[in-house]
Design an enzyme around this catalytic site. Structure first.
Site, PDB file in Angstrom:
ATOM      1  N   SER A  88      -1.370 -12.586 -12.408  1.00  9.44           N
ATOM      2  CA  SER A  88      -1.548 -13.173 -13.740  1.00  9.44           C
ATOM      3  C   SER A  88      -1.893 -12.068 -14.731  1.00  9.44           C
ATOM      4  O   SER A  88      -1.591 -12.174 -15.921  1.00  9.44           O
ATOM      5  CB  SER A  88      -2.642 -14.229 -13.712  1.00  9.44           C
ATOM      6  OG  SER A  88      -3.905 -13.653 -13.418  1.00  9.44           O
ATOM      7  N   SER A  89      -2.502 -10.991 -14.239  1.00  4.80           N
ATOM      8  CA  SER A  89      -2.899  -9.892 -15.136  1.00  4.80           C
ATOM      9  C   SER A  89      -1.674  -9.184 -15.709  1.00  4.80           C
ATOM     10  O   SER A  89      -1.580  -8.974 -16.922  1.00  4.80           O
ATOM     11  CB  SER A  89      -3.809  -8.903 -14.408  1.00  4.80           C
ATOM     12  OG  SER A  89      -3.212  -8.416 -13.224  1.00  4.80           O
ATOM     13  N   HIS A  93       0.832  -1.216   0.000  1.00  3.86           N
ATOM     14  CA  HIS A  93       0.000   0.000   0.000  1.00  3.86           C
ATOM     15  C   HIS A  93       0.864   1.263   0.000  1.00  3.86           C
ATOM     16  O   HIS A  93       0.430   2.321   0.449  1.00  3.86           O
ATOM     17  CB  HIS A  93      -0.993   0.002   1.179  1.00  3.86           C
ATOM     18  CG  HIS A  93      -2.122  -0.980   0.979  1.00  3.86           C
ATOM     19  ND1 HIS A  93      -3.349  -0.626   0.469  1.00  3.86           N
ATOM     20  CD2 HIS A  93      -2.180  -2.308   1.202  1.00  3.86           C
ATOM     21  CE1 HIS A  93      -4.123  -1.694   0.410  1.00  3.86           C
ATOM     22  NE2 HIS A  93      -3.435  -2.724   0.834  1.00  3.86           N
ATOM     23  N   THR A  94       2.063   1.130  -0.476  1.00  3.03           N
ATOM     24  CA  THR A  94       2.940   2.297  -0.631  1.00  3.03           C
ATOM     25  C   THR A  94       2.892   2.835  -2.053  1.00  3.03           C
ATOM     26  O   THR A  94       3.211   3.996  -2.281  1.00  3.03           O
ATOM     27  CB  THR A  94       4.396   1.927  -0.288  1.00  3.03           C
ATOM     28  OG1 THR A  94       4.704   0.702  -0.952  1.00  3.03           O
ATOM     29  CG2 THR A  94       4.592   1.761   1.212  1.00  3.03           C
ATOM     30  N   SER A 112      -7.163 -17.619 -25.473  1.00  2.26           N
ATOM     31  CA  SER A 112      -6.483 -18.122 -24.276  1.00  2.26           C
ATOM     32  C   SER A 112      -6.753 -19.600 -24.109  1.00  2.26           C
ATOM     33  O   SER A 112      -7.890 -20.054 -24.286  1.00  2.26           O
ATOM     34  CB  SER A 112      -6.971 -17.395 -23.022  1.00  2.26           C
ATOM     35  OG  SER A 112      -6.442 -18.049 -21.872  1.00  2.26           O
ATOM     36  N   ASP A 130       3.267  -4.239 -10.502  1.00  3.23           N
ATOM     37  CA  ASP A 130       3.230  -5.588 -11.067  1.00  3.23           C
ATOM     38  C   ASP A 130       3.919  -5.654 -12.424  1.00  3.23           C
ATOM     39  O   ASP A 130       4.703  -6.557 -12.710  1.00  3.23           O
ATOM     40  CB  ASP A 130       1.775  -6.062 -11.215  1.00  3.23           C
ATOM     41  CG  ASP A 130       1.035  -6.088  -9.892  1.00  3.23           C
ATOM     42  OD1 ASP A 130       1.674  -5.839  -8.841  1.00  3.23           O
ATOM     43  OD2 ASP A 130      -0.179  -6.346  -9.909  1.00  3.23           O
ATOM     44  N   GLU A 152      -4.732  -1.760 -17.786  1.00  2.00           N
ATOM     45  CA  GLU A 152      -5.452  -2.259 -16.611  1.00  2.00           C
ATOM     46  C   GLU A 152      -6.352  -1.170 -16.012  1.00  2.00           C
ATOM     47  O   GLU A 152      -7.479  -1.434 -15.603  1.00  2.00           O
ATOM     48  CB  GLU A 152      -4.454  -2.775 -15.572  1.00  2.00           C
ATOM     49  CG  GLU A 152      -5.126  -3.567 -14.479  1.00  2.00           C
ATOM     50  CD  GLU A 152      -4.315  -4.760 -13.976  1.00  2.00           C
ATOM     51  OE1 GLU A 152      -3.348  -5.191 -14.645  1.00  2.00           O
ATOM     52  OE2 GLU A 152      -4.665  -5.269 -12.918  1.00  2.00           O
TER      53      GLU A 152
END
Ligand code: ADP
Ligand code: MG
Length: 395
Positions: free
Chosen positions: A135-136, A36-37, A69, A180, A168
């Site tokens: 996974s995203s 949460h930084t 997919s 990520d 995203e």
């Protein structure tokens, strides 16, 4: 070519009728410390893991992008020149929003979508979906790297991380930071990525786990977590309110020496939210320093302190996560903490190789004793970030 790459290459060829121009892959990630930084313009220290999403990609000559997919065998296609209108109309939905969102976001970064050749993209992944391993980002990063190369866009990896984030945020509609994608694109073997979420400067930090004989064990509590629920937005709002009350644009600009004043002017809950972020930023900096000075055996106390801060100050842990952390510590982990957004999801423990099995079984026994659902445990290895794994093979 590895077996997995070879198999995807063959599946792509038999499905589309032509060989792919290549197979690219990108990993999921685990955050070692720094929770949460990111949206407070602070510091995070994630690493790329040995679970990857592979994207076999082949150019088409009709300006259509088609994504498939192996997860559910479904395909979605759009003419590239219509992607922007589809995005504006909110018509890019479901899982295809990740790869199609990347193509759209590349358009926002200058790719002339209407004039580019189309592509077939076939995605196959070993990153568990929705388990907090991103996974995203693995999809976004593999597709971004592939299209950047096949469309000759010449974008750098840090820019490709921004492309994944834009996909995203704008297309999927998830208000996530850039951690990520940065880990997935910039990670290296036995290393973490130290990311300054304000400047977006990223530095690869060697972890030295191999030499130290340490393993990172993930304990997935299987308690469903979701960013969409109120908790995440509420914490974000508290951080913004705390920064504003302290006269700063973000909590990045609040330091430990400001906490006395914060205690005076903030209400108790907001103060504790602020204290988590301020101390967590310091713990990330300390982790980076201690890794280089003393190695990974010396970071256990920082991982433990991070968990306590999330449990007591940020209040995003759940009993299952606390039990996982406590049990891992009691059975040989040198440090442990919940990882990810919280309210469920997984904990990580830094464990000597020789004691991994003991920690795994102790955690399962403890969960059974509390009547909790059996957790899923597995080790992750800090691994190479996104890369090209094969080129075109004719025939
Ligand atoms: P996480 O990133 O933690 O795994 P997210 O909710 O951010 O969880 O992303 C998961 C979503 O990403 C899935 O619901 C799906 O839409 C998409 N996704 C991930 N992997 C695949 C895959 N192999 N095939 C299709 N869609 C996938
Ligand atoms: Mg995700």
């Amino acid at each position: 070519m590895s077996d997995a790459v070879q198999e995807l290459h063959e599946l792509f060829t038999s499905t589309t009728g032509h060989a792919p121009d290549g197979v690219w892959s990108a990993p999921g990630r685990v955050n070692l410390i720094g929770e949460h930084t990111d949206y407070n313009e602070g510091f995070v220290l994630p690493f790329a893991i040995d679970r990857r999403t592979r994207a076999a990609v082949g150019l088409r000559d009709d300006g259509v992008i088609r994504v498939t997919s192996t997860l559910d065998g479904t395909s979605v296609d759009w003419p590239l020149r219509e992607l922007d209108a589809a995005q504006n109309a909110g018509e890019i939905v479901g899982w295809s929003a990740y790869p199609l969102g990347v193509a759209w976001a590349l358009g926002e970064r200058g790719a002339a979508l209407a004039t580019l050749p189309g592509v077939d993209i076939m995605i196959d992944s070993t990153v568990p979906v929705g388990a907090g391993l991103s996974s995203s980002a693995a999809i976004e990063s593999s597709v971004a790297l592939a299209l950047n190369e096949l469309w000759n866009l010449g974008l750098s990896r840090p820019v490709l991380a921004q492309v994944g984030q834009l996909a995203e945020n704008a297309v999927v509609g998830a208000p996530t930071g850039i951690m990520d994608q940065s880990a997935s694109l910039l990670g290296e073997t036995d290393s973490a990525v130290f990311l300054d979420c304000r400047t977006l400067d990223a530095t690869v930090v060697p972890l030295g786990l191999t030499l130290a004989g340490l393993t990172i064990l993930v304990i997935d509590t299987r308690v469903a977590h979701s960013h969409a629920t109120g908790g995440y937005a509420e914490r974000r709002a508290s951080c913004e309110a705390g920064a504003a009350a302290l006269g700063r644009s973000s909590l990045r600009d609040v330091s430990a020496s400001d906490l006395d004043r914060a205690l005076e002017i903030l209400d108790d809950v907001t103060f504790r939210r602020v204290r988590h972020v301020v101390t967590e930023n310091q713990r990330v900096l300390d982790t980076v320093r201690i890794l280089s000075e003393k190695g990974p055996n010396a970071i256990g106390a920082l991982l433990d302190a991070s968990h306590v801060s999330m449990r007591d100050d940020f209040e995003i842990s759940v009993p299952e996560l606390d039990l996982a952390v406590e049990t891992a510590r009691a059975h040989g982990a040198i440090g442990a903490r919940m990882t990810g957004g919280g309210f469920g999801g997984a904990a990580i423990a830094l464990v000597p190789h020789a004691r991994v099995a003991e920690v795994e079984s102790a955690v399962k026994v403890a969960f059974a004793g509390h009547g909790f659902t059996e957790p899923v445990t597995f080790t992750v290895t800090p691994s190479q970030g996104a890369e090209r794994n094969s080129t075109k093979i004719n025939g």
